[in-house]
Design an enzyme around this catalytic site. Structure first.
Site, PDB file in Angstrom:
ATOM      1  N   LYS A   1      11.175   1.291  -5.288  1.00 56.40           N
ATOM      2  CA  LYS A   1       9.986   0.431  -5.325  1.00 56.40           C
ATOM      3  C   LYS A   1       8.943   0.985  -6.291  1.00 56.40           C
ATOM      4  O   LYS A   1       8.455   0.272  -7.164  1.00 56.40           O
ATOM      5  CB  LYS A   1       9.386   0.346  -3.921  1.00 56.40           C
ATOM      6  CG  LYS A   1       7.943  -0.102  -3.887  1.00 56.40           C
ATOM      7  CD  LYS A   1       7.345   0.100  -2.506  1.00 56.40           C
ATOM      8  CE  LYS A   1       5.855  -0.137  -2.460  1.00 56.40           C
ATOM      9  NZ  LYS A   1       5.030   1.045  -2.627  1.00 56.40           N
ATOM     10  N   ASN A   2       8.590   2.275  -6.113  1.00 54.42           N
ATOM     11  CA  ASN A   2       7.458   2.783  -6.882  1.00 54.42           C
ATOM     12  C   ASN A   2       7.786   3.004  -8.356  1.00 54.42           C
ATOM     13  O   ASN A   2       6.880   3.185  -9.165  1.00 54.42           O
ATOM     14  CB  ASN A   2       6.883   4.044  -6.217  1.00 54.42           C
ATOM     15  CG  ASN A   2       6.136   3.679  -4.935  1.00 54.42           C
ATOM     16  OD1 ASN A   2       5.741   2.523  -4.745  1.00 54.42           O
ATOM     17  ND2 ASN A   2       5.945   4.646  -4.044  1.00 54.42           N
TER      18      ASN A   2
ATOM     19  N   ARG B   1      -8.593   5.336  -1.777  1.00 52.59           N
ATOM     20  CA  ARG B   1      -7.648   5.358  -2.890  1.00 52.59           C
ATOM     21  C   ARG B   1      -8.407   5.197  -4.209  1.00 52.59           C
ATOM     22  O   ARG B   1      -8.326   4.159  -4.872  1.00 52.59           O
ATOM     23  CB  ARG B   1      -6.565   4.287  -2.698  1.00 52.59           C
ATOM     24  CG  ARG B   1      -5.802   4.490  -1.392  1.00 52.59           C
ATOM     25  CD  ARG B   1      -4.608   3.596  -1.253  1.00 52.59           C
ATOM     26  NE  ARG B   1      -3.487   4.039  -2.045  1.00 52.59           N
ATOM     27  CZ  ARG B   1      -2.258   3.500  -1.972  1.00 52.59           C
ATOM     28  NH1 ARG B   1      -2.028   2.513  -1.136  1.00 52.59           N
ATOM     29  NH2 ARG B   1      -1.289   3.949  -2.737  1.00 52.59           N
TER      30      ARG B   1
ATOM     31  N   ARG C   1       7.262  -5.432   1.808  1.00 46.58           N
ATOM     32  CA  ARG C   1       6.703  -5.033   0.514  1.00 46.58           C
ATOM     33  C   ARG C   1       7.573  -3.985  -0.160  1.00 46.58           C
ATOM     34  O   ARG C   1       7.565  -3.867  -1.394  1.00 46.58           O
ATOM     35  CB  ARG C   1       5.294  -4.459   0.703  1.00 46.58           C
ATOM     36  CG  ARG C   1       4.288  -5.502   1.116  1.00 46.58           C
ATOM     37  CD  ARG C   1       2.891  -4.965   1.080  1.00 46.58           C
ATOM     38  NE  ARG C   1       2.762  -4.085  -0.054  1.00 46.58           N
ATOM     39  CZ  ARG C   1       1.898  -3.079  -0.147  1.00 46.58           C
ATOM     40  NH1 ARG C   1       1.077  -2.857   0.851  1.00 46.58           N
ATOM     41  NH2 ARG C   1       1.848  -2.325  -1.215  1.00 46.58           N
TER      42      ARG C   1
HETATM   43  N1  EPU Z   1      -6.511  10.342  -6.226  1.00 41.23           N
HETATM   44  C1  EPU Z   1      -7.789  10.572  -6.680  1.00 41.23           C
HETATM   45  N2  EPU Z   1      -8.174   9.938  -7.843  1.00 41.23           N
HETATM   46  C2  EPU Z   1      -7.346   9.123  -8.545  1.00 41.23           C
HETATM   47  C3  EPU Z   1      -6.045   8.898  -8.052  1.00 41.23           C
HETATM   48  C4  EPU Z   1      -5.656   9.529  -6.882  1.00 41.23           C
HETATM   49  O1  EPU Z   1      -8.568  11.306  -6.078  1.00 41.23           O
HETATM   50  O2  EPU Z   1      -7.762   8.596  -9.581  1.00 41.23           O
HETATM   51  C5  EPU Z   1      -6.064  11.038  -4.985  1.00 41.23           C
HETATM   52  C6  EPU Z   1      -5.714  10.056  -3.858  1.00 41.23           C
HETATM   53  O3  EPU Z   1      -6.847   9.726  -3.089  1.00 41.23           O
HETATM   54  C7  EPU Z   1      -4.659  10.819  -3.072  1.00 41.23           C
HETATM   55  C8  EPU Z   1      -3.960  11.666  -4.148  1.00 41.23           C
HETATM   56  O4  EPU Z   1      -4.834  11.684  -5.269  1.00 41.23           O
HETATM   57  O5  EPU Z   1      -5.277  11.695  -2.166  1.00 41.23           O
HETATM   58  C9  EPU Z   1      -2.610  11.141  -4.574  1.00 41.23           C
HETATM   59  O6  EPU Z   1      -2.719   9.774  -4.955  1.00 41.23           O
HETATM   60  P1  EPU Z   1      -1.739   9.094  -6.014  1.00 41.23           P
HETATM   61  O7  EPU Z   1      -2.549   8.606  -7.152  1.00 41.23           O
HETATM   62  O8  EPU Z   1      -0.606  10.011  -6.288  1.00 41.23           O
HETATM   63  O9  EPU Z   1      -1.231   7.846  -5.190  1.00 41.23           O
HETATM   64  P2  EPU Z   1      -0.971   6.384  -5.718  1.00 41.23           P
HETATM   65  O10 EPU Z   1      -0.531   6.406  -7.136  1.00 41.23           O
HETATM   66  O11 EPU Z   1      -2.109   5.493  -5.351  1.00 41.23           O
HETATM   67  C10 EPU Z   1       1.573   6.415  -5.153  1.00 41.23           C
HETATM   68  C11 EPU Z   1       2.497   5.567  -4.333  1.00 41.23           C
HETATM   69  C12 EPU Z   1       2.239   5.802  -2.861  1.00 41.23           C
HETATM   70  C13 EPU Z   1       2.413   7.286  -2.540  1.00 41.23           C
HETATM   71  C14 EPU Z   1       1.528   8.132  -3.457  1.00 41.23           C
HETATM   72  C15 EPU Z   1       1.735   9.631  -3.290  1.00 41.23           C
HETATM   73  C16 EPU Z   1       2.798   3.678  -5.790  1.00 41.23           C
HETATM   74  C17 EPU Z   1       2.571   2.245  -6.053  1.00 41.23           C
HETATM   75  N3  EPU Z   1       2.276   4.181  -4.684  1.00 41.23           N
HETATM   76  O12 EPU Z   1       0.247   5.995  -4.817  1.00 41.23           O
HETATM   77  O13 EPU Z   1       3.231   5.071  -2.170  1.00 41.23           O
HETATM   78  O14 EPU Z   1       2.057   7.539  -1.210  1.00 41.23           O
HETATM   79  O15 EPU Z   1       1.772   7.797  -4.834  1.00 41.23           O
HETATM   80  O16 EPU Z   1       3.061   9.955  -3.540  1.00 41.23           O
HETATM   81  O17 EPU Z   1       3.485   4.345  -6.536  1.00 41.23           O
HETATM   82  C18 EPU Z   1       4.197   3.901  -0.413  1.00 41.23           C
HETATM   83  O18 EPU Z   1       5.160   3.651  -1.158  1.00 41.23           O
HETATM   84  O19 EPU Z   1       4.233   3.672   0.839  1.00 41.23           O
HETATM   85  C19 EPU Z   1       2.979   4.484  -0.981  1.00 41.23           C
HETATM   86  C20 EPU Z   1       1.816   4.462  -0.357  1.00 41.23           C
END
Ligand code: EPU
Length: 422
Positions: free
Chosen positions: A22-23, A122, A399
């Site tokens: 998915k991701n 987020r 999803r």
């Molecule tokens: N963070 C920041 N600033 C940013 C971005 C992230 O502080 O600009 C923090 C977040 O608050 C969090 C950490 O960094 O504490 C990690 O966030 P990340 O950006 O890695 O998460 P994401 O890209 O929003 C993706 C996956 C999530 C998965 C996370 C961590 C996608 C679409 N989503 O989210 O997947 O939990 O990486 O591996 O790729 C899921 O599939 O159920 C899901 C939630």
């Protein structure tokens, strides 16, 4: 609204094929906007986040054709809008990748604030930091994010937080920038590597994906005409392996990359499960005994993934002894523990820590999914529990899991999807 009615207990046994990640898919589909031509993407999971990504691309002028149930052909020769419909982008998290892609290809993007699972704050400050460093002006107002740039110029960017989304988004923005960009403190998840591999197949020059430091040499255009197959879903794979543990079952998953699952399989062995890596990209996990207690900490790849924390929690809820789970990525990812307690679990969650005093059995109850992975966890709990579990809010599960009830039914589960009045 739909619900799952699950009759337990079931000992899950048999074989299951793992779908594309998915991701990775939800990043590769918007990444295709960088291609001025045609690309074919195989092993695309049929999940609702993918369907909506394709709908958004159509709104932007992309021709989307499903060649088979898991193969799409995208013709991105003409893009006639850089504004993504706000009602669509707010439905899922990965809509933020439209910003990096549209900015890179068209120098302008307007996207509604991304939605997604409610698992904690987020922020996207690191995405914005990267875009601005490349020369863009970014505005966030009225539920929209707008980004513009006369031109994007390569530079060095250090991400303050290890972020999957920021790593991929800044990489997307840098692909067509002038000169070289380096991104330091990158996320190393398999889907980060997969997006880089897709872009390189289409003509980009990205090196180092999967390490802390990614270097992108800007190219003038991506011509496409390539075919790319999405990496197997490490989280879906882990979900089936943990379901085998929770139900004292015997499950072999096919089409998986065992290296991506090492942090999980080592924990499964610590829990007393048997793990066998088979030569044909398959892993078998089996046990006929109650799991042993085990402590788990989530951290970015290659450490234990947060996206498998709730599913592992079900095994710990049923384990012999007291286990401790530390969640270090999302602050609201223990909501499922209250639902498990309704089924007879003994879990105390506070802040980043949950303490699981293992019980011998769970009993079916009406429960509700608070997010995608919590939904998967409660489905597993329902299959392990005695009696009937009614699981609501299952659109969240759709999803991210392809044909989940068909796959579990093939392993012996008794799951019915029913329509209920709102
Ligand atoms: N963070 C920041 N600033 C940013 C971005 C992230 O502080 O600009 C923090 C977040 O608050 C969090 C950490 O960094 O504490 C990690 O966030 P990340 O950006 O890695 O998460 P994401 O890209 O929003 C993706 C996956 C999530 C998965 C996370 C961590 C996608 C679409 N989503 O989210 O997947 O939990 O990486 O591996 O790729 C899921 O599939 O159920 C899901 C939630």
């Amino acid at each position: 609204m739909e619900k799952f009615i699950i009759e337990g207990p079931t000992r899950l046994c048999g074989d299951v094929n793992i779908s594309g990640a998915k991701n990775a898919a939800v990043a590769i589909i918007p990444a295709a906007l960088l291609v001025e031509g045609i690309c074919t993407i195989e092993n695309v999971p049929q999940i609702s986040d993918v369907k909506i990504s394709c709908e958004i691309l159509k709104e932007l002028g992309v021709k989307v054709e499903w060649l088979t149930p898991n193969t799409i052909r995208l013709d991105t020769t003409h893009i006639n809008s850089t504004t993504a419909p706000i009602d669509m982008t707010s439905k899922f998290r990965a809509s933020y990748y439209l910003i990096g892609s549209l900015l890179s290809r068209c120098h302008s993007a307007e996207v509604g604030s991304p939605g997604g699972c409610k698992i904690g704050a987020r922020p996207i400050d690191q995405h914005i930091k990267g875009f601005e460093a490349l020369g863009a002006t970014v505005t966030v107002a009225n539920g929209r994010i707008s980004a513009k740039a006369d031109k994007l110029v390569g530079t060095s960017i250090y991400l303050d937080t290890v972020s999957v989304g920021a790593t991929i988004n800044v990489m997307l923005a840098a692909v067509l920038a002038e000169g070289t960009t380096t991104i330091d403190n990158c996320a190393k998840e398999p889907h980060v590597v997969d997006v880089a591999n897709f872009l390189n197949t289409m003509g980009a020059d990205i090196r180092g994906a999967g390490t802390d430091l990614i270097k992108i040499n800007g190219v003038k255009e991506l011509k496409g005409n390539g075919t790319y197959s999405v990496v197997p879903d490490q989280i879906e794979a882990g979900t089936y392996l943990l379901a085998a543990m929770a139900t004292k079952g015997d499950v072999t998953i096919h089409n998986c990359i065992s290296k991506h699952l090492e942090s999980l399989t080592s924990k499964i062995e610590e829990m007393g499960g048997h793990v066998e890596e088979l030569p044909d990209d398959s892993i078998r996990v089996w046990t006929d005994e109650r799991a042993k207690k085990c402590n788990i900490k989530t951290l970015p790849y290659p450490v234990f993934p947060t996206d498998l924390q709730p599913q592992a929690g079900v095994v710990l809820a049923l384990a012999d002894g007291t286990s401790i789970l530390n969640e270090n990525i999302w602050e609201s990812r223990f909501q499922y523990t209250e639902e498990l307690n309704k089924m007879g679990a003994h879990i105390t969650a506070q802040g980043k820590t949950a303490v699981f005093e293992g019980v011998e059995s769970l009993s079916g109850a009406p429960v509700s999914a608070s997010d995608l992975r919590a939904g998967a966890a409660l489905l597993i709990a329902g299959m392990a529990a005695n009696g009937k579990t009614e699981l609501s809010n299952i659109a969240l599960i759709d999803r991210g899991y392809e044909c989940i009830e068909e796959k579990f039914t093939k392993l012996g589960a008794k799951i019915k999807r029913v329509d209920v009045e709102e």
